[in-house]
Each structure stands twice: as structure tokens, then as C-alpha cells.
Design a protein around this motif. Structure first.
Motif, PDB file in Angstrom:
ATOM      1  N   UNK A 221      13.121  11.668   5.743  1.00 51.79           N
ATOM      2  CA  UNK A 221      11.799  11.920   6.298  1.00 51.79           C
ATOM      3  C   UNK A 221      10.971  10.636   6.283  1.00 51.79           C
ATOM      4  N   UNK A 222      10.127  10.489   7.264  1.00 57.59           N
ATOM      5  CA  UNK A 222       9.302   9.286   7.392  1.00 57.59           C
ATOM      6  C   UNK A 222       8.276   9.212   6.271  1.00 57.59           C
ATOM      7  N   UNK A 223       7.917   7.987   5.926  1.00 61.78           N
ATOM      8  CA  UNK A 223       6.859   7.764   4.946  1.00 61.78           C
ATOM      9  C   UNK A 223       5.487   7.824   5.600  1.00 61.78           C
ATOM     10  N   UNK A 224       4.519   8.317   4.848  1.00 64.65           N
ATOM     11  CA  UNK A 224       3.134   8.216   5.266  1.00 64.65           C
ATOM     12  C   UNK A 224       2.593   6.868   4.798  1.00 64.65           C
ATOM     13  N   UNK A 225       1.525   6.363   5.410  1.00 66.90           N
ATOM     14  CA  UNK A 225       0.999   5.040   5.052  1.00 66.90           C
ATOM     15  C   UNK A 225       0.648   4.892   3.581  1.00 66.90           C
ATOM     16  N   UNK A 226       0.110   5.940   2.962  1.00 65.03           N
ATOM     17  CA  UNK A 226      -0.286   5.846   1.556  1.00 65.03           C
ATOM     18  C   UNK A 226       0.922   5.597   0.658  1.00 65.03           C
ATOM     19  N   UNK A 227       2.037   6.275   0.947  1.00 67.72           N
ATOM     20  CA  UNK A 227       3.226   6.074   0.130  1.00 67.72           C
ATOM     21  C   UNK A 227       3.812   4.687   0.339  1.00 67.72           C
ATOM     22  N   UNK A 228       3.767   4.191   1.566  1.00 69.89           N
ATOM     23  CA  UNK A 228       4.234   2.828   1.814  1.00 69.89           C
ATOM     24  C   UNK A 228       3.418   1.812   1.028  1.00 69.89           C
ATOM     25  N   UNK A 229       2.114   2.029   0.938  1.00 71.34           N
ATOM     26  CA  UNK A 229       1.263   1.126   0.151  1.00 71.34           C
ATOM     27  C   UNK A 229       1.627   1.200  -1.337  1.00 71.34           C
ATOM     28  N   UNK A 230       1.900   2.414  -1.824  1.00 73.13           N
ATOM     29  CA  UNK A 230       2.301   2.549  -3.227  1.00 73.13           C
ATOM     30  C   UNK A 230       3.621   1.822  -3.478  1.00 73.13           C
ATOM     31  N   UNK A 231       4.532   1.913  -2.522  1.00 72.17           N
ATOM     32  CA  UNK A 231       5.807   1.222  -2.680  1.00 72.17           C
ATOM     33  C   UNK A 231       5.610  -0.293  -2.682  1.00 72.17           C
ATOM     34  N   UNK A 232       4.720  -0.773  -1.818  1.00 70.55           N
ATOM     35  CA  UNK A 232       4.434  -2.203  -1.788  1.00 70.55           C
ATOM     36  C   UNK A 232       3.858  -2.668  -3.118  1.00 70.55           C
ATOM     37  N   UNK A 233       2.968  -1.864  -3.703  1.00 68.28           N
ATOM     38  CA  UNK A 233       2.380  -2.216  -4.992  1.00 68.28           C
ATOM     39  C   UNK A 233       3.450  -2.248  -6.079  1.00 68.28           C
ATOM     40  N   UNK A 234       4.384  -1.300  -6.034  1.00 67.48           N
ATOM     41  CA  UNK A 234       5.483  -1.306  -7.001  1.00 67.48           C
ATOM     42  C   UNK A 234       6.307  -2.585  -6.849  1.00 67.48           C
ATOM     43  N   UNK A 235       6.599  -2.981  -5.604  1.00 66.97           N
ATOM     44  CA  UNK A 235       7.391  -4.175  -5.374  1.00 66.97           C
ATOM     45  C   UNK A 235       6.707  -5.439  -5.883  1.00 66.97           C
ATOM     46  N   UNK A 236       5.399  -5.512  -5.679  1.00 65.42           N
ATOM     47  CA  UNK A 236       4.646  -6.672  -6.171  1.00 65.42           C
ATOM     48  C   UNK A 236       4.704  -6.727  -7.687  1.00 65.42           C
ATOM     49  N   UNK A 237       4.536  -5.568  -8.318  1.00 67.01           N
ATOM     50  CA  UNK A 237       4.592  -5.516  -9.783  1.00 67.01           C
ATOM     51  C   UNK A 237       5.969  -5.920 -10.296  1.00 67.01           C
ATOM     52  N   UNK A 238       7.012  -5.532  -9.566  1.00 70.98           N
ATOM     53  CA  UNK A 238       8.374  -5.903  -9.944  1.00 70.98           C
ATOM     54  C   UNK A 238       8.545  -7.416  -9.921  1.00 70.98           C
ATOM     55  N   UNK A 239       7.976  -8.058  -8.900  1.00 75.23           N
ATOM     56  CA  UNK A 239       8.086  -9.511  -8.784  1.00 75.23           C
ATOM     57  C   UNK A 239       7.307 -10.213  -9.891  1.00 75.23           C
ATOM     58  N   UNK A 240       6.156  -9.639 -10.263  1.00 77.69           N
ATOM     59  CA  UNK A 240       5.301 -10.295 -11.249  1.00 77.69           C
ATOM     60  C   UNK A 240       5.722 -10.011 -12.687  1.00 77.69           C
ATOM     61  N   UNK A 241       6.430  -8.907 -12.907  1.00 74.91           N
ATOM     62  CA  UNK A 241       6.782  -8.512 -14.279  1.00 74.91           C
ATOM     63  C   UNK A 241       8.269  -8.212 -14.391  1.00 74.91           C
ATOM     64  N   UNK A 242       9.118  -9.220 -14.230  1.00 72.78           N
ATOM     65  CA  UNK A 242      10.561  -8.961 -14.247  1.00 72.78           C
ATOM     66  C   UNK A 242      11.133  -8.680 -15.619  1.00 72.78           C
ATOM     67  N   UNK A 243      10.417  -9.028 -16.697  1.00 66.59           N
ATOM     68  CA  UNK A 243      11.002  -8.982 -18.031  1.00 66.59           C
ATOM     69  C   UNK A 243      11.457  -7.582 -18.425  1.00 66.59           C
ATOM     70  N   UNK A 244      10.664  -6.549 -18.119  1.00 65.03           N
ATOM     71  CA  UNK A 244      11.018  -5.197 -18.551  1.00 65.03           C
ATOM     72  C   UNK A 244      12.284  -4.719 -17.862  1.00 65.03           C
ATOM     73  N   UNK A 245      12.522  -5.208 -16.638  1.00 59.87           N
ATOM     74  CA  UNK A 245      13.711  -4.771 -15.913  1.00 59.87           C
ATOM     75  C   UNK A 245      14.933  -5.555 -16.361  1.00 59.87           C
ATOM     76  N   UNK A 246      14.750  -6.815 -16.703  1.00 56.74           N
ATOM     77  CA  UNK A 246      15.854  -7.593 -17.229  1.00 56.74           C
ATOM     78  C   UNK A 246      16.309  -7.028 -18.564  1.00 56.74           C
ATOM     79  N   UNK A 247      15.391  -6.458 -19.321  1.00 58.66           N
ATOM     80  CA  UNK A 247      15.741  -5.909 -20.630  1.00 58.66           C
ATOM     81  C   UNK A 247      16.741  -4.771 -20.505  1.00 58.66           C
ATOM     82  N   UNK A 248      16.693  -4.030 -19.383  1.00 59.93           N
ATOM     83  CA  UNK A 248      17.605  -2.907 -19.195  1.00 59.93           C
ATOM     84  C   UNK A 248      19.037  -3.371 -18.927  1.00 59.93           C
ATOM     85  N   UNK A 249      19.199  -4.517 -18.266  1.00 59.52           N
ATOM     86  CA  UNK A 249      20.528  -5.055 -17.985  1.00 59.52           C
ATOM     87  C   UNK A 249      20.424  -6.565 -17.882  1.00 59.52           C
TER      88      UNK A 249
END
Length: 258
Positions: A221-249
Motif C-alpha cells: 500500500x502507498x505511503x501517506x506524506x506524514x509517514x514518509x516524513x516520519x521515515x525520513x526523520x528515522x533515516x536522519x537519526x540513523x545517520x547521526x546516531x550509528x553507535x546504538x545500531x553498531x552495538x547490535x552487530x
């Protein structure tokens, strides 16, 4: 806040009697934003999914928590893992123990089957080759999937930007005897259910039988604009805070999760 419209609420007539399952969901046990409890709350309150699978990267910790919480809410949760093999990501469903990352693709499939689980090629045509330094592992197994003892192919993945990869996956799946499945690959709650697997029946046993019998379908199903913005914010946070994800693997680094 007004109640969000239930995702995937309308079904085509030929889908009557079929269940819906999102087989690819992440929590904050790896690189997802929602906690296992928030995932369960969202599915129960905002979707008409009959069941889900939690498939965090290289861990089943979030799935175990979600399964316990889901039991109390009447939501079946399959214990799963998105395993980072050397040749691409493979979903393991119906697991009892975590699968070690970094194995070959076939060894990963064999380890899943050794537990009585099902092995699914996740987004098989999303960046299928690692770079020379090895710091950017392959996400999908690509055409190598034809050589593997897989149980299904994920042909619908609702991650923004995967339209072409899904198209190739659909064509690849059509040339095999493997059943198609869909999963949102959700890393934020509002993405859950944007892609899903349809199957005859409603239960976990029905889903398992449908995959083995090749009677599943996939939807997106297609995304609505609000969800796309939330996904973009998640991606930015991932780029800025990689340490927590590196800790998992840590042996894979941040790029192994995207």
C-alpha cells in the motif's frame, strides 16, 4: 490525536476468507524506532493484521518480548530474525534461537531449517553486491536465491524507494516454484502493514501451511506524506546516531542494517 485509519482495511472481494500477516518488522532491539510493546499496540489498535513476525537484525530478543506481549493482547507474534549472511539478508521465521550472522547464504538457510524454521529471501534485489572494502554488505541475495533452498521470496517490501527492486523480485519469483510473500520492513510504527502477506485462514498454523503449500499472496500500500516524513526523520537519526545500531552487530557496522 484522532484515531489513525486502519492500514489495509479494505480488501478486494477475492481476498475474502484470507488472513493478513506482516512478516518483516523491526523494533528497537536492532535499528527500529518502536519498542516491541509499541509494535504490538500499533498492530492491535491501527491495523487489521491477523498476525505479525518480528524480524530484528541478528537478534530475536525483541521478538521474544513481543510474543509475550502479543499473547496477552490476542495477537500472534512469530519469532523471527533478519539474518545478515555474507551474501545478503535472509528472514528466518519460527525460530527458537538466534542465527549467527556472517555465515554463507546457504549455511544461514540450513541453520534456519535446522530449527524447523522457514527461510525467506528479504528484499532480494536491494543492493546485491558488497563494496570492495566490505564495509557495505549486500542487502539482498539477488540471483543467488535461485541456488538456495529457500521457502519463499519477499516480492513486496514497502521500504520507500524499493519499487524497482520489488519489480525484479516479482519477476524472479514468477520464474521459480517458490511462493511470494510481503513484509513492510517497518522501522517506524506507522509503516507496519504497508506491505503484507495474504494467506488462506487466519492462524499462524494456516500461514505456515500456506507458505509450504505455495498458496500465499503479497500486497503493498502507498505511503501517506506524514509517514514518509516520519521515515525520513528515522533515516536522519540513523545517520547521526550509528553507535546504538553498531552495538547490535558490531562486525557488520551501520551499513549492515539499512
Amino acid at each position: 490525536m484522532a484515531l489513525m485509519r486502519r492500514i489495509g482495511q479494505s480488501r478486494l472481494p477475492f481476498m475474502s476468507g484470507f488472513g493478513r500477516a506482516d512478516l518483516h518488522i523491526h523494533t528497537n532491539a536492532s535499528d527500529g524506532r518502536p519498542s516491541p510493546g509499541e509494535v504490538v499496540d500499533f498492530v492491535v489498535g491501527h491495523t487489521n493484521l491477523d498476525l505479525i513476525a518480528i524480524t530484528d537484525h541478528d537478534t530475536i530478543d525483541g521478538a521474544l518480548v513481543a510474543a509475550d506481549l502479543g499473547l496477552a493482547r490476542g495477537l500472534p507474534v512469530i519469532i523471527g530474525e533478519e539474518v545478515s549472511s555474507r551474501e545478503g539478508h535472509i528472514l528466518g521465521l519460527f525460530l527458537q534461537r538466534p542465527i549467527k550472522p556472517g555465515l554463507s547464504a546457504q549455511a544461514t538457510v540450513d541453520a534456519i531449517h535446522a530449527q524447523g524454521g522457514l527461510a525467506i529471501a528479504a528484499h532480494p534485489f536491494w543492493r546485491t553486491t558488497p563494496n570492495k572494502s566490505g564495509s557495505r554488505p549486500a542487502h539482498g541475495v539477488g540471483w543467488k536465491g535461485a541456488e538456495l533452498d529457500l521457502d519463499a521470496i519477499e516480492i513486496e517490501n514497502s521500504t520507500p524507494g524499493l519499487g524497482l527492486a520489488n519489480l525484479v523480485a516479482r519477476r524472479f519469483c514468477a520464474g521459480t516454484s517458490l511462493p511470494p510473500v510481503g513484509g513492510s520492513d517497518a522501522h517506524i510504527a506507522s509503516a507496519i502493514g504497508r506491505a503484507a502477506t495474504s494467506f488462506p485462514g487466519r492462524t499462524v498454523a494456516d500461514l505456515q501451511q500456506a507458505i509450504l503449500a505455495g498458496t500465499t499472496g503479497a500486497e503493498r500500500h502507498r505511503y501517506d506524506p506524514a509517514t514518509l516524513l516520519r521515515y525520513a526523520a528515522w533515516g536522519i537519526n540513523l545517520q547521526l546516531s550509528p553507535a546504538r545500531y553498531q552495538a547490535a552487530a558490531p562486525e557488520l557496522g551501520r551499513e549492515g542494517f539499512l
